[in-house]
Design an enzyme around this catalytic site. Structure first.
Site, mmCIF file in Angstrom:
data_model
loop_
_atom_site.group_PDB
_atom_site.id
_atom_site.type_symbol
_atom_site.label_atom_id
_atom_site.label_comp_id
_atom_site.label_asym_id
_atom_site.label_seq_id
_atom_site.Cartn_x
_atom_site.Cartn_y
_atom_site.Cartn_z
ATOM 1 N N ASP A 5 -4.820 3.056 -3.898
ATOM 2 C CA ASP A 5 -3.513 3.647 -3.603
ATOM 3 C C ASP A 5 -3.270 4.903 -4.440
ATOM 4 O O ASP A 5 -2.666 5.870 -3.964
ATOM 5 C CB ASP A 5 -2.399 2.628 -3.864
ATOM 6 C CG ASP A 5 -2.462 1.452 -2.907
ATOM 7 O OD1 ASP A 5 -2.930 1.633 -1.774
ATOM 8 O OD2 ASP A 5 -2.050 0.339 -3.300
ATOM 9 N N GLY A 23 0.785 -1.226 0.000
ATOM 10 C CA GLY A 23 0.000 0.000 0.000
ATOM 11 C C GLY A 23 0.815 1.273 0.000
ATOM 12 O O GLY A 23 0.647 2.149 -0.858
#
Length: 327
Positions: A271, A52
């Protein structure tokens, strides 16, 4: 509409730190068709450094920024990960731990367009290692900057790690932007949780945390206000997939969405949103302006193949034609 500009100095480039505790060496490929038993002849694989916080930093790099990226790596795969990471538009902050950095595999079925994702477990941490990570993060956190905690936690890391990190940020006058899921997300509702600056959730996470169905955008915004009232965060962003995202702060409730796009892969959309949203805020954008750029980044990401993230030219174009309204 707010427009991002190229950074003019090193300070502007370095006021964001992303944190990736459970990175993955991502392998992606394509086959004609995914079927059981047969040997599946794959296209040449693509190997990438994933996780992430890493993807958030890459998205910031795609927009002309350069974030610091704190990442915990270990073993042979960790070295491979680091070799790839050094070629990315970011500044690595490496935290060495034990075990072996995990791997993930994404296989796209060319016939159906479906993608199959296989994610291996990461190494198990001890509470002592988690504390060491907190201390290491504190040493590289930018004063009055932004810290983004995104992605899963390794097994063994205390559920309240995000809360501990939020408390730590107060010492640096830094602002924590949190994008997490599962048990650590539910732990945010416990009494005594420190206030996070921004909390981002997707639709499934929102309903899981709420413990009820959120039937429309007004119900979603109501739940975001509830989280703010309970002191979980100052700003709450709830993603709605193709319907964009909702942002609630200080009594303001905004909904933004882009024109429809052709979806090729949903990997990296969240993201990309977090990266571009954070970059915009760090450059002085108002909340609603950052929201528009974030949804544009998410829409850009889903038009790309595999694990590719957003593209700046496409983000700018999608943002210009996006819809923003109060709800």
């Amino acid at each position: 509409m707010f427009a991002l500009t190229d950074p003019v100095d090193e300070q502007a480039m370095s006021n964001i730190l992303t944190v990736t505790l459970n990175p993955a060496l991502d392998l992606s490929t394509t086959v004609d068709r995914v079927v059981p038993e047969d040997k599946l002849r794959c296209d040449a694989p693509v190997l990438e450094a994933g996780g992430g916080g890493i993807n958030v930093a890459r998205a910031i790099g795609a927009m002309g920024g350069r974030a610091h990226a704190f990442v915990a790596i270990s073993g042979y795969h960790g070295q491979q990960f680091l070799d790839i990471l050094r070629q990315e538009p970011l500044i690595p902050e490496v935290f060495h731990t034990h075990g072996e950095t995990r791997q993930s595999l994404a296989v796209t079925d060319r016939t159906s367009g479906e993608q199959f994702r296989f994610v291996m477990p990461g190494p198990r941490w001890t509470p002592e290692q988690a504390q060491e990570a907190l201390e290491a993060i504190a040493r590289v956190t930018p004063q009055r900057g932004y810290l983004v905690l995104s992605g899963s936690q390794p097994p063994g890391v205390p559920l309240h790690f995000p809360t501990q990190l939020a408390a730590l940020m107060a010492d640096h006058s830094a602002r924590l932007i949190l994008d997490t899921s599962g048990a650590p997300l539910k732990a945010l509702l416990k009494v005594g949780s420190a206030r996070h600056h921004v909390l981002r959730l997707d639709g499934a996470e929102s309903e899981e945390l709420a413990g009820r169905k959120l039937s429309d955008i007004h119900a979603v915004a109501d739940f975001a206000e509830e989280l703010i009232t309970r002191g979980v965060a100052e700003v709450v962003v709830l993603a709605l997939g193709a319907e964009g995202s909702i942002l609630v702060e200080g009594g303001n409730r905004w909904h933004a969405c882009t024109q429809p796009v052709t979806v090729r892969s949903k990997v990296g959309a969240g993201d990309s949103f977090v990266g571009v949203f954070t970059w915009a805020v760090s450059q002085g954008a108002r909340w609603e302006e950052a929201l528009v750029l974030g949804v544009a980044a998410a829409s850009s990401a889903v038009t790309s193949d595999g694990t590719e993230l957003c593209r700046r030219d496409q983000v700018d174009e999608l943002a210009r034609t996006a819809t923003l309204r109060r709800i």
